[in-house]
Motif scaffolding. Sequence first.
Motif, PDB file in Angstrom:
ATOM      1  N   GLY A 291       0.810  -1.229   0.000  1.00  0.00           N
ATOM      2  CA  GLY A 291       0.000   0.000   0.000  1.00  0.00           C
ATOM      3  C   GLY A 291       0.835   1.267   0.000  1.00  0.00           C
ATOM      4  N   ILE A 292       2.126   1.177  -0.353  1.00  0.00           N
ATOM      5  CA  ILE A 292       2.990   2.374  -0.358  1.00  0.00           C
ATOM      6  C   ILE A 292       2.829   3.105  -1.694  1.00  0.00           C
ATOM      7  CG2 ILE A 292       5.360   3.243  -0.169  1.00  0.00           C
ATOM      8  CD1 ILE A 292       5.945   0.675   1.538  1.00  0.00           C
ATOM      9  N   PHE A 293       3.225   2.469  -2.780  1.00  0.00           N
ATOM     10  CA  PHE A 293       3.062   3.077  -4.102  1.00  0.00           C
ATOM     11  C   PHE A 293       1.738   2.593  -4.706  1.00  0.00           C
ATOM     12  CE2 PHE A 293       7.920   3.458  -5.061  1.00  0.00           C
ATOM     13  CZ  PHE A 293       7.959   4.651  -4.370  1.00  0.00           C
ATOM     14  N   PRO A 294       0.992   3.511  -5.354  1.00  0.00           N
ATOM     15  CA  PRO A 294      -0.241   3.080  -6.027  1.00  0.00           C
ATOM     16  C   PRO A 294       0.026   2.642  -7.466  1.00  0.00           C
ATOM     17  CG  PRO A 294      -0.090   5.465  -6.058  1.00  0.00           C
ATOM     18  CD  PRO A 294       1.186   4.958  -5.420  1.00  0.00           C
ATOM     19  N   ARG A 295      -0.604   1.561  -7.922  1.00  0.00           N
ATOM     20  CA  ARG A 295      -0.451   1.203  -9.332  1.00  0.00           C
ATOM     21  C   ARG A 295      -1.381   2.078 -10.180  1.00  0.00           C
ATOM     22  NH1 ARG A 295      -1.040  -4.431 -10.893  1.00  0.00           N
ATOM     23  NH2 ARG A 295      -0.772  -5.126  -8.760  1.00  0.00           N
ATOM     24  N   GLY A 296      -1.201   2.044 -11.476  1.00  0.00           N
ATOM     25  CA  GLY A 296      -2.101   2.774 -12.378  1.00  0.00           C
ATOM     26  C   GLY A 296      -1.478   4.074 -12.892  1.00  0.00           C
ATOM     27  N   ASP A 297      -2.290   4.768 -13.684  1.00  0.00           N
ATOM     28  CA  ASP A 297      -1.836   5.994 -14.354  1.00  0.00           C
ATOM     29  C   ASP A 297      -2.299   7.212 -13.547  1.00  0.00           C
ATOM     30  OD1 ASP A 297      -1.108   8.018 -16.045  1.00  0.00           O
ATOM     31  OD2 ASP A 297      -2.126   7.195 -17.810  1.00  0.00           O
TER      32      ASP A 297
END
Length: 186
Positions: free
Chosen positions: A158-164
């Motif tokens: 939950g640190i970096f979010p995936r997606g654009d």
Amino acid sequence: MTTRILVTYASRSGSTAEIAEAICAALTIPSPPPPNSANFREVLVDLLPMQDVQDLTPYQAVIAGSAIRGARWLPEAMQFIRSHQTSLRHKPFAMFTVCITLAMRNGEQYRTAVTNWTAPVRSLVRPLSEGLFAGMLDFTRLPTNWETLKLRATVAMGIFPRGDHRDWKAVRDWAESLKPMLTVPA
Ligand SMILES: Cc1cc2nc3c(=O)[nH]c(=O)nc-3n(C[C@H](O)[C@H](O)[C@H](O)COP(=O)(O)O)c2cc1C
């Protein structure tokens, strides 16, 4: 008279290249013609990956941007700055940085940290302006290797979010803000 501007980028999975394209497009849109059109310069904007840039002589201004990996500009981007620093010091120069930290929850609070990551660039060339943009994490664009696995772990935690997470309006607004600095009236 014609002003030639170079927009150049270092990108591994394409998101920084697409931001560079958007900057190029925003700079290419003509501003409303001034009352005295004799004082108007035509603006031509070239878009090139940093590895393809040989000579900055034809350009009156340069905008250079890199993706962040491991809290640094990509090595080829630093190489570009080192190789062309003398030339860059003598023309209007702006830089932009693309990373996923700015897409984190409360990512804006990390702007100072992200600015510190680009200090090595500013120690060589002083930019007139610096754009910091949230990027993209798309695992279909990344190779399966140890680095990608570590990144997947940060997403799972939950640190970096995936997606654009690219904010195209912020990119266009930044490019627009550069116009008076980069294009000098004839
Ligand atoms: C191996 C790897 C390491 C990364 N390291 C960082 C980092 O240290 N900090 C950060 O904010 N983003 C990091 N990112 C996220 C990238 O900066 C982000 O995905 C960016 O949009 C990638 O740009 P590109 O598509 O032009 O290569 C990393 C991405 C990868 C693939």
